[in-house]
Scaffold this motif. Structure first.
Motif, PDB file in Angstrom:
ATOM      1  N   GLY A 128       7.520   5.491   4.554  1.00 50.29           N
ATOM      2  CA  GLY A 128       6.810   4.577   4.997  1.00 50.29           C
ATOM      3  C   GLY A 128       7.428   3.025   4.471  1.00 50.29           C
ATOM      4  N   THR A 129       7.427   3.233   3.152  1.00 50.96           N
ATOM      5  CA  THR A 129       7.973   1.783   2.304  1.00 50.96           C
ATOM      6  C   THR A 129       9.176   1.494   2.923  1.00 50.96           C
ATOM      7  N   ALA A 130      10.159   2.826   3.153  1.00 51.56           N
ATOM      8  CA  ALA A 130      11.814   2.214   3.744  1.00 51.56           C
ATOM      9  C   ALA A 130      11.600   1.638   4.891  1.00 51.56           C
ATOM     10  N   ARG A 131      10.490   1.892   5.840  1.00 48.47           N
ATOM     11  CA  ARG A 131      10.784   1.451   7.209  1.00 48.47           C
ATOM     12  C   ARG A 131      10.633  -0.163   7.055  1.00 48.47           C
ATOM     13  N   HIS A 132      10.107  -0.798   6.093  1.00 49.21           N
ATOM     14  CA  HIS A 132      10.149  -2.104   5.957  1.00 49.21           C
ATOM     15  C   HIS A 132      11.214  -2.638   5.507  1.00 49.21           C
ATOM     16  N   MET A 133      12.436  -2.166   5.157  1.00 53.93           N
ATOM     17  CA  MET A 133      13.659  -2.746   4.760  1.00 53.93           C
ATOM     18  C   MET A 133      14.729  -2.452   5.934  1.00 53.93           C
ATOM     19  N   MET A 160       6.722  -9.771  -6.640  1.00 53.99           N
ATOM     20  CA  MET A 160       6.020  -8.502  -6.886  1.00 53.99           C
ATOM     21  C   MET A 160       5.584  -8.191  -8.222  1.00 53.99           C
ATOM     22  N   VAL A 161       4.570  -7.497  -8.445  1.00 57.51           N
ATOM     23  CA  VAL A 161       4.602  -6.895  -9.717  1.00 57.51           C
ATOM     24  C   VAL A 161       4.077  -5.593  -9.509  1.00 57.51           C
ATOM     25  N   VAL A 162       4.856  -4.466 -10.061  1.00 56.65           N
ATOM     26  CA  VAL A 162       4.428  -3.069  -9.942  1.00 56.65           C
ATOM     27  C   VAL A 162       4.180  -2.602 -11.493  1.00 56.65           C
ATOM     28  N   GLU A 163       2.966  -2.098 -11.520  1.00 53.93           N
ATOM     29  CA  GLU A 163       2.564  -1.254 -12.884  1.00 53.93           C
ATOM     30  C   GLU A 163       2.990   0.083 -12.584  1.00 53.93           C
ATOM     31  N   TYR A 164       3.557   0.973 -13.396  1.00 61.20           N
ATOM     32  CA  TYR A 164       3.897   2.355 -13.481  1.00 61.20           C
ATOM     33  C   TYR A 164       4.134   3.010 -14.703  1.00 61.20           C
ATOM     34  N   TYR A 165       4.150   4.089 -14.720  1.00 61.69           N
ATOM     35  CA  TYR A 165       4.829   4.850 -15.956  1.00 61.69           C
ATOM     36  C   TYR A 165       5.495   6.019 -15.419  1.00 61.69           C
ATOM     37  N   LEU A 166       6.260   6.527 -16.274  1.00 55.84           N
ATOM     38  CA  LEU A 166       7.201   7.735 -16.086  1.00 55.84           C
ATOM     39  C   LEU A 166       6.714   8.883 -17.074  1.00 55.84           C
ATOM     40  N   LEU A 167       6.662   9.880 -16.324  1.00 52.79           N
ATOM     41  CA  LEU A 167       6.099  11.143 -16.971  1.00 52.79           C
ATOM     42  C   LEU A 167       7.106  11.789 -17.853  1.00 52.79           C
ATOM     43  N   PRO A 168       7.093  12.151 -19.085  1.00 50.50           N
ATOM     44  CA  PRO A 168       5.791  12.565 -19.630  1.00 50.50           C
ATOM     45  C   PRO A 168       5.014  11.352 -20.252  1.00 50.50           C
ATOM     46  N   SER A 169       5.760  10.384 -20.270  1.00 47.65           N
ATOM     47  CA  SER A 169       4.862   9.240 -21.150  1.00 47.65           C
ATOM     48  C   SER A 169       3.748   8.627 -20.217  1.00 47.65           C
ATOM     49  N   GLN A 211       0.843  -1.391   0.008  1.00 43.36           N
ATOM     50  CA  GLN A 211       0.014   0.049  -0.070  1.00 43.36           C
ATOM     51  C   GLN A 211       0.940   1.289  -0.046  1.00 43.36           C
ATOM     52  N   ARG A 212       2.052   1.353   0.729  1.00 43.13           N
ATOM     53  CA  ARG A 212       2.628   2.246   0.873  1.00 43.13           C
ATOM     54  C   ARG A 212       3.472   2.508  -0.446  1.00 43.13           C
ATOM     55  N   LEU A 213       3.942   1.623  -1.107  1.00 44.52           N
ATOM     56  CA  LEU A 213       4.629   1.768  -2.361  1.00 44.52           C
ATOM     57  C   LEU A 213       3.692   2.069  -3.492  1.00 44.52           C
ATOM     58  N   ARG A 214       2.353   1.712  -3.561  1.00 42.92           N
ATOM     59  CA  ARG A 214       1.303   1.977  -4.381  1.00 42.92           C
ATOM     60  C   ARG A 214       1.173   3.547  -4.129  1.00 42.92           C
ATOM     61  N   TRP A 215       1.389   4.040  -3.010  1.00 46.43           N
ATOM     62  CA  TRP A 215       0.876   5.717  -2.795  1.00 46.43           C
ATOM     63  C   TRP A 215       2.309   6.433  -2.777  1.00 46.43           C
TER      64      TRP A 215
END
Length: 138
Positions: free
Chosen positions: A48-53, A94-103, A39-43
């Motif tokens: 918050g995500t780094a606290r798990h590492m 894991m699978v992360v779906e993402y895009y990099l602006l401006p694309s 959830q933290r990675l998604r947002w």
């Protein structure tokens, strides 16, 4: 009669007291930690995500992704989770779906993570921690 009531109350007290000992089950706690991480990675909650590492991986992750305005995450999900070592370690894909602006082209990024239940014992809770580095987005 009073003696019987007193012994019954004393027995009940020890029965209830014995029931207060909670046995920690790391496998069940993994699902809470991994769900929070996803959830933290998604947002893009980098801190918050780094606290798990582990600390050495968390710092590298923060430096790479904190303030990264061009990265937009669309979805995060676990493909597989395998609990190992009596539920004290886990391999997750894991699978992360993402895009990099401006694309606006959505890409899929698959990677594996190793998690370990650190600290704690049968009666004291530990914490699930990612013990592998977070890979860079392709």
């Amino acid at each position: 009669m009073r003696r019987i009531k007193g012994l019954a109350l004393l027995g009940l007290f020890f029965l209830l007291l014995g029931g207060c000992g909670v046995v920690v089950q790391p496998g069940k706690e993994f699902h809470l930690a991994s769900r929070d991480f996803a959830q933290r990675l998604r947002w893009m909650d980098v801190s918050g995500t780094a606290r798990h590492m582990l600390p050495e991986y968390a710092e590298d992750y923060r430096q790479r992704y904190l303030g990264r305005e061009d990265l937009r995450i669309v979805d995060v999900r676990f493909e597989t989770i395998e609990l190992l070592e009596q539920g004290r370690e886990a391999e997750a894909r894991m699978v992360v779906e993402y895009y990099l602006l401006p694309s606006l082209n959505v890409k899929k990024f698959r990677f594996s993570q190793h998690w370990a239940y650190l600290g704690g014992d049968r009666y004291h809770p530990g914490v699930w921690t990612i013990t592998s580095p977070f890979p860079p987005f392709p």
